[in-house]
Design a protein around this motif. Structure first.
Motif, PDB file in Angstrom:
ATOM      1  N   ASP A  68      41.483  36.570  40.735  1.00 18.22           N
ATOM      2  CA  ASP A  68      42.119  37.421  41.748  1.00 18.22           C
ATOM      3  C   ASP A  68      42.066  38.868  41.247  1.00 18.22           C
ATOM      4  OD1 ASP A  68      45.006  38.127  40.525  1.00 18.22           O
ATOM      5  OD2 ASP A  68      44.467  36.061  39.991  1.00 18.22           O
ATOM      6  N   TYR A  69      41.907  39.831  42.180  1.00 15.60           N
ATOM      7  CA  TYR A  69      41.657  41.213  41.769  1.00 15.60           C
ATOM      8  C   TYR A  69      42.340  42.186  42.725  1.00 15.60           C
ATOM      9  CZ  TYR A  69      38.112  40.780  45.441  1.00 15.60           C
ATOM     10  OH  TYR A  69      37.482  40.557  46.647  1.00 15.60           O
ATOM     11  N   ASP A  70      42.456  43.431  42.269  1.00 17.93           N
ATOM     12  CA  ASP A  70      43.048  44.510  43.057  1.00 17.93           C
ATOM     13  C   ASP A  70      42.014  44.972  44.083  1.00 17.93           C
ATOM     14  OD1 ASP A  70      44.234  46.757  44.099  1.00 17.93           O
ATOM     15  OD2 ASP A  70      44.765  47.640  42.166  1.00 17.93           O
ATOM     16  N   ALA A  71      42.204  44.585  45.336  1.00 17.54           N
ATOM     17  CA  ALA A  71      41.223  44.875  46.376  1.00 17.54           C
ATOM     18  C   ALA A  71      41.163  46.360  46.711  1.00 17.54           C
ATOM     19  CB  ALA A  71      41.535  44.067  47.624  1.00 17.54           C
ATOM     20  N   ALA A  72      42.209  47.128  46.386  1.00 18.06           N
ATOM     21  CA  ALA A  72      42.172  48.563  46.654  1.00 18.06           C
ATOM     22  C   ALA A  72      41.252  49.290  45.687  1.00 18.06           C
ATOM     23  CB  ALA A  72      43.582  49.141  46.576  1.00 18.06           C
ATOM     24  N   ALA A  73      41.006  48.702  44.538  1.00 26.06           N
ATOM     25  CA  ALA A  73      40.184  49.358  43.516  1.00 26.06           C
ATOM     26  C   ALA A  73      38.814  48.726  43.357  1.00 26.06           C
ATOM     27  CB  ALA A  73      40.902  49.341  42.175  1.00 26.06           C
ATOM     28  N   PHE A  74      38.694  47.393  43.587  1.00 21.48           N
ATOM     29  CA  PHE A  74      37.449  46.696  43.293  1.00 21.48           C
ATOM     30  C   PHE A  74      36.923  45.968  44.524  1.00 21.48           C
ATOM     31  CE2 PHE A  74      40.059  46.474  39.366  1.00 21.48           C
ATOM     32  CZ  PHE A  74      39.289  47.323  38.576  1.00 21.48           C
ATOM     33  N   SER A  75      35.608  45.785  44.513  1.00 18.39           N
ATOM     34  CA  SER A  75      34.943  44.914  45.488  1.00 18.39           C
ATOM     35  C   SER A  75      34.022  43.973  44.719  1.00 18.39           C
ATOM     36  CB  SER A  75      34.152  45.730  46.515  1.00 18.39           C
ATOM     37  OG  SER A  75      33.149  46.515  45.874  1.00 18.39           O
ATOM     38  N   PHE A  76      34.031  42.692  45.112  1.00 12.65           N
ATOM     39  CA  PHE A  76      33.225  41.696  44.385  1.00 12.65           C
ATOM     40  C   PHE A  76      31.761  41.862  44.749  1.00 12.65           C
ATOM     41  CE2 PHE A  76      31.275  37.425  44.241  1.00 12.65           C
ATOM     42  CZ  PHE A  76      31.373  37.222  42.869  1.00 12.65           C
ATOM     43  N   VAL A  77      30.884  41.708  43.735  1.00 10.00           N
ATOM     44  CA  VAL A  77      29.454  41.886  43.935  1.00 10.00           C
ATOM     45  C   VAL A  77      28.706  40.562  43.783  1.00 10.00           C
ATOM     46  CG1 VAL A  77      27.365  43.107  43.147  1.00 10.00           C
ATOM     47  CG2 VAL A  77      29.590  44.269  43.127  1.00 10.00           C
ATOM     48  N   ASP A 128      34.702  53.682  46.192  1.00 11.83           N
ATOM     49  CA  ASP A 128      34.839  55.121  46.359  1.00 11.83           C
ATOM     50  C   ASP A 128      36.248  55.434  46.841  1.00 11.83           C
ATOM     51  OD1 ASP A 128      32.211  55.506  45.619  1.00 11.83           O
ATOM     52  OD2 ASP A 128      31.457  55.451  47.683  1.00 11.83           O
ATOM     53  N   GLY A 129      36.865  56.393  46.220  1.00  9.04           N
ATOM     54  CA  GLY A 129      38.222  56.753  46.580  1.00  9.04           C
ATOM     55  C   GLY A 129      39.267  55.820  46.022  1.00  9.04           C
ATOM     56  N   ALA A 130      38.889  54.989  45.026  1.00 10.38           N
ATOM     57  CA  ALA A 130      39.870  54.100  44.404  1.00 10.38           C
ATOM     58  C   ALA A 130      40.971  54.930  43.755  1.00 10.38           C
ATOM     59  CB  ALA A 130      39.187  53.217  43.362  1.00 10.38           C
ATOM     60  N   PRO A 131      42.247  54.548  43.929  1.00 11.14           N
ATOM     61  CA  PRO A 131      43.344  55.323  43.340  1.00 11.14           C
ATOM     62  C   PRO A 131      43.263  55.317  41.822  1.00 11.14           C
ATOM     63  CG  PRO A 131      44.148  53.232  44.186  1.00 11.14           C
ATOM     64  CD  PRO A 131      42.739  53.345  44.649  1.00 11.14           C
ATOM     65  N   ALA A 132      43.501  56.487  41.251  1.00 11.12           N
ATOM     66  CA  ALA A 132      43.470  56.589  39.797  1.00 11.12           C
ATOM     67  C   ALA A 132      44.660  55.858  39.194  1.00 11.12           C
ATOM     68  CB  ALA A 132      43.485  58.054  39.383  1.00 11.12           C
ATOM     69  N   GLY A 133      44.435  55.294  38.022  1.00 13.20           N
ATOM     70  CA  GLY A 133      45.488  54.559  37.337  1.00 13.20           C
ATOM     71  C   GLY A 133      44.998  53.198  36.893  1.00 13.20           C
ATOM     72  N   LYS A 134      45.943  52.268  36.645  1.00 13.03           N
ATOM     73  CA  LYS A 134      45.597  50.943  36.164  1.00 13.03           C
ATOM     74  C   LYS A 134      45.335  49.998  37.339  1.00 13.03           C
ATOM     75  CE  LYS A 134      48.222  51.306  31.854  1.00 13.03           C
ATOM     76  NZ  LYS A 134      49.300  50.724  31.018  1.00 13.03           N
ATOM     77  N   ALA A 135      44.285  49.195  37.174  1.00 17.35           N
ATOM     78  CA  ALA A 135      43.940  48.177  38.167  1.00 17.35           C
ATOM     79  C   ALA A 135      43.766  46.850  37.441  1.00 17.35           C
ATOM     80  CB  ALA A 135      42.668  48.556  38.913  1.00 17.35           C
ATOM     81  N   ASN A 136      44.334  45.772  38.014  1.00 16.34           N
ATOM     82  CA  ASN A 136      44.359  44.474  37.343  1.00 16.34           C
ATOM     83  C   ASN A 136      43.375  43.488  37.955  1.00 16.34           C
ATOM     84  OD1 ASN A 136      46.452  45.371  35.669  1.00 16.34           O
ATOM     85  ND2 ASN A 136      48.025  44.727  37.146  1.00 16.34           N
ATOM     86  N   ILE A 137      42.874  42.621  37.069  1.00 14.86           N
ATOM     87  CA  ILE A 137      42.066  41.469  37.470  1.00 14.86           C
ATOM     88  C   ILE A 137      42.617  40.262  36.729  1.00 14.86           C
ATOM     89  CG2 ILE A 137      39.774  40.420  37.505  1.00 14.86           C
ATOM     90  CD1 ILE A 137      38.560  43.211  37.472  1.00 14.86           C
TER      91      ILE A 137
END
Length: 378
Positions: A68-77, A128-137
């Motif tokens: 599970d991942y932070d969808a605001a910061a990452f997109s699965f490839v 693009d435009g991902a919020p700066a800071g920590k993102a979790n996976i």
């Protein structure tokens, strides 16, 4: 003696108990661990969640993996598997969040293949435009079983954190200089980012020149040459600025005037400097301006209509005086060395009168001769 034996035995027993306690408290080697290939990312970067397997006595023949991942910061490839995971043994459902993958080894073999190292990776891209800071996976593996379909007591969950950097600014399209300074002489006019042509004077003994130049907004500068032409000539030098986005270029042209070599002069009548002194002007920039003015004047003279003679307008009342002066002017000679004869005051020249007088005298003498030869009549 017995006392020493007792102390030795007590020491051995204490050492054995310590070793047994350490061994009993040691954690078993985990089946699986997780890791990120990078911990700091920016917009557009790729990041991998890696599943690492350790060699154990009972090899895992199947498992289920959940991400599970932070969808605001990452997109699965995509997923990437090592050669240990054979084709057709891994199934992934990536239509939602979390992502689920199931592995079942090839049962055609008598034993399960040993798994070690990085066996599976989940590839994500920073939006693009991902919020700066920590993102979790989050990574979780369970339902682990061996080749005999026996469920193993393995369940490993871990939250991985990546630092998302602020969005990168787009490269600038500005192609201009921030500064330009020669190591010899000074620029004329003084440097300005909006001025693209300069003059520079150096002494005759300077055969090369370098500049300190810096471009604005991350651009680059390239100067085409540093060697100068011979003394007494001018050398154009071009500083080319390329913008940070590599799409724009601007040229700054510096015309370097190299002074003439000193000329020793011994003839004072020549009006040049004394022997051993240079002919360099006191202010080289005034000299450059004078040369420029002289060139412009020469060009203007070349464009004027050429005439063989200059004309002047006589003032009223002076025409008769000019006519009299013209009538008494001295003889002159043409370019073909022909002699011109002028008659002054409408009078016959003196040598013509002498010639006529001589001719009359000759004729008179001839007549007298014939007359004297005639005999007298009887």
């Amino acid at each position: 003696m017995k006392r020493h034996t007792f102390h030795f035995t007590f020491f051995i027993v204490l050492l054995l108990l310590t070793l047994i306690k350490v061994d009993a408290s040691a954690d078993p080697v985990p089946y699986f661990t997780y890791s990120l290939d990078k911990t700091s990312v920016s917009s557009g970067d790729f990041i991998k969640v890696q599943l690492n397997a350790n060699q154990t006595a009972d090899t895992a023949a199947g498992f289920r993996m959940t991400i599970d991942y932070d969808a605001a910061a990452f997109s699965f490839v995509r997923t990437e598997t090592s050669a240990q995971i054979k084709s057709g043994t891994m199934y992934t459902n990536s239509t939602g969040n979390p992502i689920r993958s199931v592995y079942v080894c090839n049962v055609d073999r008598p034993t399960a293949p040993e798994l070690s190292g990085n066996i599976l990776s989940f590839v994500f891209q920073v939006k693009d435009g991902a919020p700066a800071g920590k993102a979790n996976i989050g990574a979780h593996i369970d339902d682990v079983c061996n080749y005999d379909s026996k469920r193993l007591d393995v369940s490993v969950h871990q939250t991985l954190t990546a630092a998302v950097q602020p969005p990168k600014e787009a490269p600038s399209d500005e192609a201009s200089l921030f500064s330009l300074q020669p190591y010899q002489g000074r620029l004329e006019p003084p440097f300005s980012p909006d001025v693209y042509k300069y003059n520079l004077y150096v002494e005759s003994n300077v055969n090369s020149i370098e500049f300190s130049a810096a471009a604005q907004d991350g651009g680059t500068v390239r100067i085409n040459r540093k060697t100068l032409f011979k003394a007494g000539t001018e050398t154009p030098i071009v500083a080319t600025v390329t913008s940070a986005d590599k799409k724009a270029k601007t040229d700054y042209v510096i015309t370097v005037f190299r002074g003439e070599n000193p000329v020793p002069i011994s003839d004072a009548a020549s009006g040049k400097p004394e022997s051993g002194k240079s002919a360099k002007p006191k202010d080289p920039y005034q000299s450059l301006k004078a040369k420029k003015t002289e060139k412009e004047a020469k060009k203007a003279r070349q464009t004027e209509p050429a005439g063989e003679y200059a004309t002047a307008t006589a003032e009223p009342g002076q025409e008769e005086q000019q006519a009299v002066q013209a009538s008494v002017q001295q003889p002159s000679y043409s370019n073909r060395a022909d002699r011109n004869i002028y008659i002054i005051g409408n009078q016959m020249p003196t040598f013509f009168i002498g010639m006529l007088t001589t001719a009359l005298c000759l004729m008179l003498g001839i007549l007298l001769t014939f007359y004297l030869r005639i005999p007298p009549k009887k």
